[in-house]
Scaffold this active site. Structure first.
Site, PDB file in Angstrom:
ATOM      1  N   ARG A 239       4.272  14.861 -14.390  1.00 42.83           N
ATOM      2  CA  ARG A 239       4.165  14.747 -15.713  1.00 42.83           C
ATOM      3  C   ARG A 239       4.181  13.318 -16.165  1.00 42.83           C
ATOM      4  NH1 ARG A 239       9.878  15.626 -19.168  1.00 42.83           N
ATOM      5  NH2 ARG A 239       8.914  15.616 -21.190  1.00 42.83           N
TER       6      ARG A 239
ATOM      7  N   ARG B  78      10.052   4.626 -27.823  1.00 45.39           N
ATOM      8  CA  ARG B  78       9.100   5.620 -27.857  1.00 45.39           C
ATOM      9  C   ARG B  78       8.977   6.234 -29.516  1.00 45.39           C
ATOM     10  NH1 ARG B  78       9.992   9.894 -23.312  1.00 45.39           N
ATOM     11  NH2 ARG B  78       7.785  10.501 -23.986  1.00 45.39           N
TER      12      ARG B  78
ATOM     13  N   HIS C 208      18.398   9.512 -19.567  1.00 43.05           N
ATOM     14  CA  HIS C 208      17.112   9.477 -19.794  1.00 43.05           C
ATOM     15  C   HIS C 208      16.527   8.722 -18.814  1.00 43.05           C
ATOM     16  CE1 HIS C 208      17.685  11.930 -23.290  1.00 43.05           C
ATOM     17  NE2 HIS C 208      18.706  10.921 -23.668  1.00 43.05           N
TER      18      HIS C 208
ATOM     19  N   TYR D 222       7.202   8.461 -16.796  1.00 47.95           N
ATOM     20  CA  TYR D 222       8.706   9.012 -16.152  1.00 47.95           C
ATOM     21  C   TYR D 222       8.592   8.602 -14.557  1.00 47.95           C
ATOM     22  CZ  TYR D 222       9.167  11.787 -20.459  1.00 47.95           C
ATOM     23  OH  TYR D 222       9.462  12.347 -21.572  1.00 47.95           O
TER      24      TYR D 222
ATOM     25  N   PRO E 229      14.832  20.823 -19.723  1.00 51.96           N
ATOM     26  CA  PRO E 229      13.378  21.226 -20.095  1.00 51.96           C
ATOM     27  C   PRO E 229      12.194  20.141 -19.492  1.00 51.96           C
ATOM     28  CG  PRO E 229      14.116  20.952 -22.085  1.00 51.96           C
ATOM     29  CD  PRO E 229      15.300  20.810 -21.167  1.00 51.96           C
ATOM     30  N   ASN E 230      11.120  20.894 -18.451  1.00 54.24           N
ATOM     31  CA  ASN E 230       9.963  19.959 -18.118  1.00 54.24           C
ATOM     32  C   ASN E 230      10.397  19.068 -17.144  1.00 54.24           C
ATOM     33  OD1 ASN E 230       7.945  21.221 -20.025  1.00 54.24           O
ATOM     34  ND2 ASN E 230       9.376  20.149 -21.642  1.00 54.24           N
TER      35      ASN E 230
ATOM     36  N   ALA F 101      13.981  17.134 -23.996  1.00 56.65           N
ATOM     37  CA  ALA F 101      13.799  17.238 -25.380  1.00 56.65           C
ATOM     38  C   ALA F 101      14.694  17.760 -26.331  1.00 56.65           C
ATOM     39  CB  ALA F 101      12.418  17.863 -25.616  1.00 56.65           C
TER      40      ALA F 101
ATOM     41  N   ASN G 181      20.514  15.067 -18.250  1.00 59.21           N
ATOM     42  CA  ASN G 181      19.342  14.743 -18.849  1.00 59.21           C
ATOM     43  C   ASN G 181      18.940  15.861 -19.385  1.00 59.21           C
ATOM     44  OD1 ASN G 181      16.954  14.030 -19.755  1.00 59.21           O
ATOM     45  ND2 ASN G 181      15.985  12.942 -17.895  1.00 59.21           N
TER      46      ASN G 181
ATOM     47  N   GLU H  15      24.794  11.217 -21.192  1.00 59.68           N
ATOM     48  CA  GLU H  15      23.535  11.444 -21.522  1.00 59.68           C
ATOM     49  C   GLU H  15      22.745  10.664 -20.851  1.00 59.68           C
ATOM     50  OE1 GLU H  15      22.843  11.786 -26.001  1.00 59.68           O
ATOM     51  OE2 GLU H  15      20.819  10.844 -25.371  1.00 59.68           O
TER      52      GLU H  15
HETATM   53  C1  DQA Z   1      13.763  12.271 -21.475  1.00 60.78           C
HETATM   54  C2  DQA Z   1      13.203  11.800 -22.925  1.00 60.78           C
HETATM   55  C3  DQA Z   1      13.034  12.848 -23.692  1.00 60.78           C
HETATM   56  O1  DQA Z   1      12.660  12.622 -25.082  1.00 60.78           O
HETATM   57  C4  DQA Z   1      12.036  13.853 -23.420  1.00 60.78           C
HETATM   58  O2  DQA Z   1      11.998  14.954 -24.132  1.00 60.78           O
HETATM   59  C5  DQA Z   1      12.028  14.120 -21.949  1.00 60.78           C
HETATM   60  C6  DQA Z   1      12.658  13.263 -21.028  1.00 60.78           C
HETATM   61  C7  DQA Z   1      13.788  11.209 -20.282  1.00 60.78           C
HETATM   62  O3  DQA Z   1      14.443  11.275 -19.471  1.00 60.78           O
HETATM   63  O4  DQA Z   1      13.178   9.872 -20.665  1.00 60.78           O
HETATM   64  O5  DQA Z   1      11.741  15.319 -21.647  1.00 60.78           O
HETATM   65  O6  DQA Z   1      14.873  12.864 -21.526  1.00 60.78           O
END
Ligand code: DQA
Length: 158
Positions: free
Chosen positions: A19, A108, A101, A24, A11-12, A78, A75, A99
């Site tokens: 964003r 954070r 990120h 990021y 998501p996102n 959240a 990735n 996993e």
């Molecule tokens: C993320 C880190 C997560 O905490 C966050 O909710 C994201 C992006 C990252 O790529 O740093 O959406 O996965």
């Protein structure tokens, strides 16, 4: 045959580029995936990329990967911090999942320090911005190569 890898984004991450660029970076997801695809080509790896904002679609993509992929760069956004259902899916498919990120989640907010997924993943990469994906893919390829060499001495696909 080249390794077949699913690169799955949650998501996102479709909003990358606009964003929170301070967190990021300013590259779009398409730009990051295209750079990763170039790297994959140089390593003779076949990539399929997918992004979804829906937990169920991410679960379906993981289930589907069981039929064709050798491993997954994931990735989960959240959902990393909340999803028992994604954890169960990763356990169920019995594929190596990395996993991944962009940000260093441990630097954070506290709620990002806990991952429900790390314990069932092969490894975790974070904090390198868009390069996190390349690092994750390279680690996965080396794992697959080591495993193939153990299973079948002489196999040098990666
Ligand atoms: C993320 C880190 C997560 O905490 C966050 O909710 C994201 C992006 C990252 O790529 O740093 O959406 O996965």
């Amino acid at each position: 045959m080249p390794w077949q890898i699913l690169v799955l984004n949650g998501p996102n991450l479709n909003l990358l580029g606009t964003r929170q660029p301070d967190v990021y970076g300013s590259d779009t997801l398409d730009q990051i995936m295209s750079e990763l695809a170039d790297y994959a080509t140089s390593r003779d790896v076949a990539l399929r990329t997918r992004q979804s904002n829906a937990e169920g679609e991410l679960i379906d993509a993981l289930h589907d990967a069981r039929g064709w992929a050798d491993g997954v760069v994931f990735n989960p956004g959240a959902y990393t911090h909340t999803s028992v259902a994604l954890r169960d899916a990763i356990s169920a498919i019995e594929l190596p999942v990395v996993e991944t990120h962009l940000s260093n989640v441990h630097a954070r907010e506290e709620f990002r320090h806990r991952s429900l997924l790390s314990a069932v993943c092969l490894g975790v990469v974070g904090g390198f911005g868009r390069h996190s994906y390349v690092v994750a893919l390279e680690g996965l390829l080396r794992h697959l190569s080591d495993r193939a060499a153990t299973d079948r001495p002489g196999d040098d696909r990666a």
